[in-house]
Design a protein around this motif. Sequence first.
Motif, mmCIF file in Angstrom:
data_model
loop_
_atom_site.group_PDB
_atom_site.id
_atom_site.type_symbol
_atom_site.label_atom_id
_atom_site.label_comp_id
_atom_site.label_asym_id
_atom_site.label_seq_id
_atom_site.Cartn_x
_atom_site.Cartn_y
_atom_site.Cartn_z
ATOM 1 N N GLN A 228 30.222 0.554 -60.866
ATOM 2 C CA GLN A 228 31.014 -0.476 -61.294
ATOM 3 C C GLN A 228 32.280 -0.765 -60.358
ATOM 4 O O GLN A 228 32.690 -1.611 -59.792
ATOM 5 N N ALA A 229 33.090 0.528 -60.366
ATOM 6 C CA ALA A 229 34.364 0.457 -59.545
ATOM 7 C C ALA A 229 34.144 0.176 -58.061
ATOM 8 O O ALA A 229 35.035 -0.318 -57.455
ATOM 9 N N LEU A 230 33.065 0.738 -57.702
ATOM 10 C CA LEU A 230 32.882 0.372 -56.309
ATOM 11 C C LEU A 230 32.452 -0.823 -55.996
ATOM 12 O O LEU A 230 32.890 -1.684 -54.930
ATOM 13 N N ALA A 231 31.774 -1.705 -56.882
ATOM 14 C CA ALA A 231 31.371 -2.878 -56.651
ATOM 15 C C ALA A 231 32.671 -3.811 -56.962
ATOM 16 O O ALA A 231 32.860 -4.686 -56.031
ATOM 17 N N ASP A 232 33.544 -3.309 -57.819
ATOM 18 C CA ASP A 232 34.769 -4.164 -58.177
ATOM 19 C C ASP A 232 35.890 -4.008 -56.835
ATOM 20 O O ASP A 232 36.535 -4.910 -56.538
ATOM 21 N N THR A 233 35.517 -3.085 -56.074
ATOM 22 C CA THR A 233 36.578 -2.784 -55.094
ATOM 23 C C THR A 233 35.810 -2.903 -53.692
ATOM 24 O O THR A 233 36.519 -2.574 -52.510
ATOM 25 N N SER A 234 34.847 -3.666 -53.515
ATOM 26 C CA SER A 234 34.154 -3.803 -52.533
ATOM 27 C C SER A 234 34.923 -4.454 -51.282
ATOM 28 O O SER A 234 35.048 -4.212 -49.896
ATOM 29 N N GLU A 235 35.643 -5.502 -51.660
ATOM 30 C CA GLU A 235 36.627 -6.350 -50.703
ATOM 31 C C GLU A 235 37.610 -5.135 -50.062
ATOM 32 O O GLU A 235 37.745 -5.066 -49.138
ATOM 33 N N ASP A 236 38.489 -4.488 -51.003
ATOM 34 C CA ASP A 236 39.224 -3.616 -50.673
ATOM 35 C C ASP A 236 38.966 -2.347 -49.733
ATOM 36 O O ASP A 236 39.471 -1.880 -48.651
ATOM 37 N N ARG A 237 37.379 -1.999 -49.937
ATOM 38 C CA ARG A 237 36.949 -0.849 -49.221
ATOM 39 C C ARG A 237 36.562 -1.463 -47.654
ATOM 40 O O ARG A 237 35.855 -0.552 -46.985
ATOM 41 N N GLY A 238 36.710 -2.826 -47.520
ATOM 42 C CA GLY A 238 36.260 -3.318 -46.250
ATOM 43 C C GLY A 238 37.502 -3.891 -45.343
ATOM 44 O O GLY A 238 37.221 -4.126 -44.261
ATOM 45 N N THR A 239 38.503 -3.361 -45.738
ATOM 46 C CA THR A 239 39.615 -3.542 -44.911
ATOM 47 C C THR A 239 40.093 -2.405 -44.239
ATOM 48 O O THR A 239 39.894 -1.424 -44.455
ATOM 49 N N PHE A 240 41.177 -2.800 -43.159
ATOM 50 C CA PHE A 240 41.791 -1.898 -42.329
ATOM 51 C C PHE A 240 42.740 -0.923 -43.096
ATOM 52 O O PHE A 240 42.707 0.027 -42.688
ATOM 53 N N ALA A 241 43.045 -1.414 -44.166
ATOM 54 C CA ALA A 241 43.807 -0.521 -45.181
ATOM 55 C C ALA A 241 43.299 0.420 -45.949
ATOM 56 O O ALA A 241 43.677 1.176 -46.734
ATOM 57 N N CYS A 242 42.016 0.178 -45.844
ATOM 58 C CA CYS A 242 41.051 1.457 -46.870
ATOM 59 C C CYS A 242 41.089 2.653 -46.735
ATOM 60 O O CYS A 242 41.676 3.420 -47.594
ATOM 61 N N ARG A 243 41.363 3.236 -45.406
ATOM 62 C CA ARG A 243 41.665 4.759 -45.232
ATOM 63 C C ARG A 243 43.053 5.138 -45.691
ATOM 64 O O ARG A 243 43.155 6.183 -46.489
ATOM 65 N N PRO A 244 44.148 4.355 -45.831
ATOM 66 C CA PRO A 244 45.489 4.728 -46.093
ATOM 67 C C PRO A 244 45.436 4.633 -47.625
ATOM 68 O O PRO A 244 46.082 5.484 -48.276
ATOM 69 N N GLU A 245 44.767 3.658 -48.219
ATOM 70 C CA GLU A 245 44.911 3.643 -49.539
ATOM 71 C C GLU A 245 43.999 4.712 -50.159
ATOM 72 O O GLU A 245 44.117 5.163 -51.088
#
Length: 206
Positions: free
Chosen positions: A157-174
């Motif tokens: 569920q958490a992965l689904a909720d953060t799908s947009e965040d996990r696809g941005t250039f900021a994902c690795r730093p976050e």
Amino acid sequence: MRTTTPLRRALITLTATAAVALTATGSAVAVPVSGTAPAPHATALSLSPLHPVVELAAERLATADLVAAAKWGTDSPIDDPAREQQVLDNVAAQAQQLGADPDEIRAIFRDQIEANKVVQRGLFQRWTDHPDEAPTTKPDLTVVRQQINRITSALVQALADTSEDRGTFACRPELALAAFQVHHENHLDALHTHALIRALPSICRD
């Protein structure tokens, strides 16, 4: 002089990456250095949007201690392909229901499974080398797996909720920031920190 281990280098890299990323975006970050107090003017560290994902990954890893204790001294192997396939099939089905990519979730959970086995193997080795530290009671593996299933569902569920965040250039730093925060909050030892790092490579979509 203390030698910098690969594990310590990994944590330093995670922390430095997170700090640089926050600085670049104009956010304030206060990362305490071991043995020093934070500066009086330092602001509180904001939680990464990926914090829930990493926190659940760490919570799932904590169950590996119980799984290892249940298997210790028995014929139950650490590698359990049938159980692993069942987990992967279940998370893919849940992902589909949530509108997430089943293949992506499968890949992420392959890392979760391998990370779990890192902990189990590490504990088995520790208990072999130091029998006095071996568990004297065995948890009920069925009950433990119910707990794992609950955490697994929450993680999907958490992965689904953060799908947009996990696809941005900021994902690795976050992700690096979240890993640092979870490591600090849970006081993870070397084994569980190493396993957590193993659990995270597939989180970001890049």
